[in-house]
Design a protein around this motif. Structure first.
Motif, mmCIF file in Angstrom:
data_model
loop_
_atom_site.group_PDB
_atom_site.id
_atom_site.type_symbol
_atom_site.label_atom_id
_atom_site.label_comp_id
_atom_site.label_asym_id
_atom_site.label_seq_id
_atom_site.Cartn_x
_atom_site.Cartn_y
_atom_site.Cartn_z
ATOM 1 N N ALA A 157 23.086 -129.361 -45.439
ATOM 2 C CA ALA A 157 24.120 -128.440 -45.957
ATOM 3 C C ALA A 157 23.694 -126.932 -45.626
ATOM 4 C CB ALA A 157 24.544 -128.740 -46.983
ATOM 5 N N PHE A 158 22.406 -126.822 -46.478
ATOM 6 C CA PHE A 158 21.981 -125.242 -46.399
ATOM 7 C C PHE A 158 21.995 -124.721 -44.878
ATOM 8 C CE2 PHE A 158 18.503 -122.357 -46.336
ATOM 9 C CZ PHE A 158 18.947 -121.278 -47.076
ATOM 10 N N ASN A 159 21.480 -125.559 -44.001
ATOM 11 C CA ASN A 159 21.278 -124.693 -42.563
ATOM 12 C C ASN A 159 22.707 -124.711 -41.894
ATOM 13 O OD1 ASN A 159 18.386 -124.566 -43.063
ATOM 14 N ND2 ASN A 159 18.169 -126.847 -42.701
ATOM 15 N N ILE A 160 23.406 -125.609 -42.439
ATOM 16 C CA ILE A 160 24.742 -125.530 -41.599
ATOM 17 C C ILE A 160 25.651 -124.353 -42.363
ATOM 18 C CG2 ILE A 160 27.137 -126.390 -41.540
ATOM 19 C CD1 ILE A 160 25.730 -129.316 -41.553
ATOM 20 N N ARG A 161 25.426 -123.822 -43.476
ATOM 21 C CA ARG A 161 26.051 -122.930 -44.069
ATOM 22 C C ARG A 161 25.365 -121.506 -43.543
ATOM 23 N NH1 ARG A 161 26.013 -126.567 -49.429
ATOM 24 N NH2 ARG A 161 28.345 -127.428 -49.174
ATOM 25 N N ASP A 162 24.226 -121.596 -43.197
ATOM 26 C CA ASP A 162 23.453 -120.689 -42.873
ATOM 27 C C ASP A 162 23.781 -120.090 -41.447
ATOM 28 O OD1 ASP A 162 21.010 -118.501 -42.586
ATOM 29 O OD2 ASP A 162 20.656 -119.741 -40.851
ATOM 30 N N LEU A 163 24.114 -121.353 -40.665
ATOM 31 C CA LEU A 163 24.615 -120.945 -39.238
ATOM 32 C C LEU A 163 25.840 -120.342 -39.395
ATOM 33 C CD1 LEU A 163 23.908 -121.808 -36.414
ATOM 34 C CD2 LEU A 163 25.242 -123.827 -36.674
ATOM 35 N N ILE A 164 26.854 -120.971 -40.072
ATOM 36 C CA ILE A 164 28.236 -120.305 -40.201
ATOM 37 C C ILE A 164 28.237 -118.881 -40.833
ATOM 38 C CG2 ILE A 164 30.455 -120.386 -41.727
ATOM 39 C CD1 ILE A 164 30.327 -122.597 -39.253
ATOM 40 N N LYS A 165 27.452 -118.623 -41.613
ATOM 41 C CA LYS A 165 26.973 -117.203 -42.193
ATOM 42 C C LYS A 165 26.632 -116.099 -41.111
ATOM 43 C CE LYS A 165 24.906 -114.495 -46.005
ATOM 44 N NZ LYS A 165 24.138 -114.958 -47.244
ATOM 45 N N ARG A 166 26.202 -116.884 -40.037
ATOM 46 C CA ARG A 166 25.612 -115.944 -39.053
ATOM 47 C C ARG A 166 26.610 -116.086 -37.739
ATOM 48 N NH1 ARG A 166 21.678 -117.697 -36.405
ATOM 49 N NH2 ARG A 166 21.582 -119.720 -37.519
ATOM 50 N N LYS A 167 27.900 -116.549 -37.933
ATOM 51 C CA LYS A 167 28.791 -116.932 -36.925
ATOM 52 C C LYS A 167 29.067 -115.678 -35.870
ATOM 53 C CE LYS A 167 33.648 -118.470 -36.293
ATOM 54 N NZ LYS A 167 34.845 -118.781 -37.068
ATOM 55 N N GLU A 168 29.413 -114.674 -36.646
ATOM 56 C CA GLU A 168 29.713 -113.179 -35.431
ATOM 57 C C GLU A 168 28.493 -113.180 -34.530
ATOM 58 O OE1 GLU A 168 29.306 -109.291 -37.502
ATOM 59 O OE2 GLU A 168 29.169 -110.531 -39.248
ATOM 60 N N ALA A 278 15.881 -108.911 -36.145
ATOM 61 C CA ALA A 278 14.748 -109.565 -36.478
ATOM 62 C C ALA A 278 14.813 -110.092 -37.722
ATOM 63 C CB ALA A 278 13.625 -108.400 -36.182
ATOM 64 N N VAL A 279 15.247 -109.475 -38.573
ATOM 65 C CA VAL A 279 15.047 -109.884 -40.047
ATOM 66 C C VAL A 279 16.110 -110.847 -40.622
ATOM 67 C CG1 VAL A 279 13.623 -107.981 -40.932
ATOM 68 C CG2 VAL A 279 16.457 -108.087 -41.026
ATOM 69 N N ALA A 280 17.321 -110.982 -39.519
ATOM 70 C CA ALA A 280 18.428 -111.901 -39.940
ATOM 71 C C ALA A 280 17.818 -113.245 -39.916
ATOM 72 C CB ALA A 280 19.607 -111.655 -38.924
ATOM 73 N N GLY A 281 16.984 -113.745 -39.161
ATOM 74 C CA GLY A 281 16.620 -115.060 -39.178
ATOM 75 C C GLY A 281 16.385 -115.708 -40.533
ATOM 76 N N SER A 282 15.656 -115.040 -41.444
ATOM 77 C CA SER A 282 15.428 -115.459 -42.706
ATOM 78 C C SER A 282 16.395 -114.770 -43.799
ATOM 79 C CB SER A 282 13.801 -115.277 -43.177
ATOM 80 O OG SER A 282 13.481 -113.933 -42.859
ATOM 81 N N ASN A 283 17.326 -114.144 -43.329
ATOM 82 C CA ASN A 283 18.339 -113.268 -44.111
ATOM 83 C C ASN A 283 17.834 -112.410 -45.147
ATOM 84 O OD1 ASN A 283 21.003 -113.115 -44.557
ATOM 85 N ND2 ASN A 283 20.652 -114.212 -46.620
ATOM 86 N N VAL A 284 16.555 -111.686 -44.681
ATOM 87 C CA VAL A 284 16.015 -110.450 -45.267
ATOM 88 C C VAL A 284 16.688 -109.438 -45.143
ATOM 89 C CG1 VAL A 284 13.894 -109.244 -45.657
ATOM 90 C CG2 VAL A 284 13.667 -111.667 -45.287
ATOM 91 N N PRO A 285 17.145 -108.601 -46.097
ATOM 92 C CA PRO A 285 17.870 -107.203 -45.645
ATOM 93 C C PRO A 285 16.757 -106.332 -45.149
ATOM 94 C CG PRO A 285 18.319 -108.145 -48.141
ATOM 95 C CD PRO A 285 17.188 -108.774 -47.418
#
Length: 625
Positions: A157-168, A278-285
């Motif tokens: 679930a966490f990884n699926i939701r992360d994928l959706i978060k990066r939808k655009e 580059a930092v989006a992969g681990s969702n680091v601002p």
């Protein structure tokens, strides 16, 4: 398909390349080599090859879900479980080849096995490139419903939701396939750089003051730049950097091409900048990156103070860039491996019994390859990607205090991995570099403080203080300088400016002068040495090095909290390690009281640095220096 898979694969492919130097043929007769037991992974080479061949067949089977991946909760769960199982097996297959190859890099068969292992990863990426677009097309509402319908999806679930978060930022099926197929082309600059710098540059010969003639390749530069004779150091610098200067244009073109590939990928995925991508992969601002650079620049007076302190200890009238590497303090003492274990355990008592039991378990197993030997990869690393197996640790232990520090550092990674595996399923155990290095640098700080808490002579106390200060110079300020350089060249390219080797040298020279106080009269920077940017392999890893600096900052803050008696700090720290990759790393650290977008962690680091320099100055005065 999943974020955690990206963490695991990135770690597998980069671990040795980032942390280790080129192998050196180091002769050793004593003590007897302590080896890891790779039969814990596969009993025989034949078993490994059989698994590799089976993986190639099983990966092909994942194509049957194409066009059907999200037609039902059951289908998505079936595909997700199958992919996880293959990822886990592929990781195990890879590390067996990687660890075996690192025992002797001269062995062609070992390097061929590693190449075969990499090709399995490449095929996996190609076959599964359809998965992310299909899941994105299904939408969050459908996927959330599927998670509720099939309990097997809970661990995904966490990884699926992360994928959706990066939808655009996820493209269509065809475009994702194109990007996956372009991966080998886009990685071309790294391969060209590696080939040029390891096999094509004719290194100069240098005659030292004692008559010794040295072939000044990269490993010999690392050794001889730190010699005590100042004239020899200058000669080494002048000859080495003059050689690199001849390749300024070619290496500038290589790095420029890499920068353009980052821009291409970030624009394709609709990110504002290459840094954001580059930092989006681990969702680091990206604010973390900029906060780090800002903090380093605001605290350059402390860096300059340290450089002046080094000058005082060395007894020099002025300071040059070639004076940065020689040890200014010495410790006439060696530490056995058993002593390293005991010192590590004693220094990490603040972590509590749970952590220490993990250390004992690791120390009792055949998990390490300890001493240097001919052909062995130099440096040190921890490899923990075999989820169903224990982590492995490579060392080149030479009995100095720095070796003890490295020992503690790598076991910080190992226990982090053990705790993450124990508290998470495979799908969410793997953590990004952003938190990985924090788990090791905290150990280094605690080891230093453990030694400084003893009743020591002035000379030995000054040695440990100097080691701590040097770690801040090298890991906080130097790595942040690298990060600032990387950001500047990307920003120049994104603004439409042309990049060249000479332009990069100009940018790097400005940074060298700023960080080392050239204009303030702290250290003289010779323009020739600004070609150093071409020597740094980390610039080929896409905004990677900043994480060393954020980690030592967060680690220092945790250590300072623990040593001050903050009992909550112990729990906060262990919770970070146990979480693995089940939460976004920046948010995880922020919840634990370490907000790397704020000044607090950097303030803690600088405060400790200044406190150590205060004590060093008192000692030097007492010693009459």
């Amino acid at each position: 398909m999943f974020k955690n898979m990206r963490y695991a694969i990135a770690g597998l492919m980069a671990t040795t390349a980032i942390t280790a130097l080129p192998a050196q043929a180091i002769e050793t007769t004593e003590p007897a080599q302590i080896r890891w037991d790779l039969t814990d992974l596969y009993k025989t080479e034949r078993d490994w090859n059989k698994e590799r061949e089976q993986l190639l067949i099983d990966i092909e089977k994942l194509a049957r879900f194409k066009g059907k991946l999200t037609e039902s909760a059951k289908t998505l769960a079936d595909a997700s479980d199958e992919l996880s199982a293959i990822n886990k097996r592929t990781a195990r297959m890879f590390i067996y080849a990687s660890l075996g190859g690192d025992e002797d890099l001269r062995n062609a068969e070992g390097q061929e096995k590693l190449s075969l292992a990499r090709s399995v990863f490449a095929k996996l990426g190609q076959i599964t490139s359809y998965m992310s677009p299909e899941m994105q097309a299904a939408g969050s509402e459908t996927l959330e419903r599927y998670i509720k319908e099939d309990k097997r999806l809970e661990k995904h679930a966490f990884n699926i939701r992360d994928l959706i978060k990066r939808k655009e930022h996820i493209l269509g099926d065809q475009a994702e396939g194109v990007l996956a197929n372009a991966g080998e082309v886009l990685s071309g600059p790294q391969r060209i750089y590696s080939l040029l710098t390891t096999a094509s540059i004719p290194w100069p010969k240098v005659t030292m003051s004692d008559g010794e003639t040295v072939d000044l390749n990269q490993s010999m530069y690392t050794k001889y730049r730190a010699v005590q004779n100042r004239e020899d150091r200058k000669k080494v610098f002048d000859e080495f950097w003059s050689t690199w200067k001849q390749y300024e244009a070619a290496l500038g073109q290589t790095l420029d091409t890499l920068v353009r590939s980052h821009i291409f990928t970030s624009k394709s995925r609709k990110y504002p900048t290459s840094l954001d991508a580059a930092v989006a992969g681990s969702n680091v601002p990206s604010d973390v990156y900029r906060a780090l650079v800002k903090a380093a620049n605001e605290n350059l007076p402390s860096m300059h103070r340290y450089l002046k302190l080094r000058q005082r200890i060395m007894g020099l009238e002025d300071l040059h860039y070639y004076d940065i590497y020689p040890e200014v303090t010495q410790l006439e003492r060696e530490f056995t491996l058993d002593e390293a274990k005991a010192m590590t355990k004693a220094s990490l008592k603040p972590f509590g019994e749970e952590y220490l039991k993990k250390l004992d378990e690791g120390f009792a197993g055949n998990w390490m390859h300890v001493y240097p030997q001919p052909g062995k990869r130099s440096g040190a690393y921890m490899q923990g990607a075999g989820y169903d197996e224990h982590p492995y640790v490579l060392l080149n232990y030479n009995s100095g205090f720095e070796d003890v520090s490295t020992f503690s550092h790598e076991w910080g990674h190992a226990v982090h991995t053990m705790l993450a595996k124990e508290n998470n399923p495979y799908e969410t155990y793997s953590y990004p570099i952003f938190t990985a290095e924090l788990a090791s640098t905290t150990n280094e700080v605690l080891l230093q403080e453990h030694m400084l808490a003893k009743n020591l002579s002035d000379a030995e106390r000054l040695y440990y203080i100097d080691r701590a200060l040097e770690s801040y110079r090298g890991t906080f300020f130097r790595q942040t300088m690298f990060a600032e350089f990387e950001l500047k060249i990307h920003e120049l390219a994104e603004a439409g400016e042309a990049l060249s080797g000479s332009k990069m040298t100009e940018v790097y020279l400005d940074l060298l002068k700023k960080y080392h106080g050239h204009d303030e009269g702290v250290m003289n920077i010779d323009p020739l040495y600004a070609i150093e940017w071409a020597y740094i392999p980390h610039f080929y890893y896409n905004f990677y090095v900043y994480q060393y600096a954020t980690s030592i900052s967060g680690g220092t803050m945790f250590a300072e909290r623990m040593l001050s008696g903050d009992e909550q700090a112990d729990d906060d720290y262990l919770n970070v390690l146990k979480a693995g990759g089940s939460k976004y790393p920046h948010e995880m650290l922020k919840d634990a009281g370490v907000d790397l977008t704020s000044s607090a962690p950097y303030d803690a680091l600088i405060a400790r640095m200044n406190r150590l320099m205060d004590e060093a100055e008192v000692i030097l005065k007492r010693m009459g220096k």
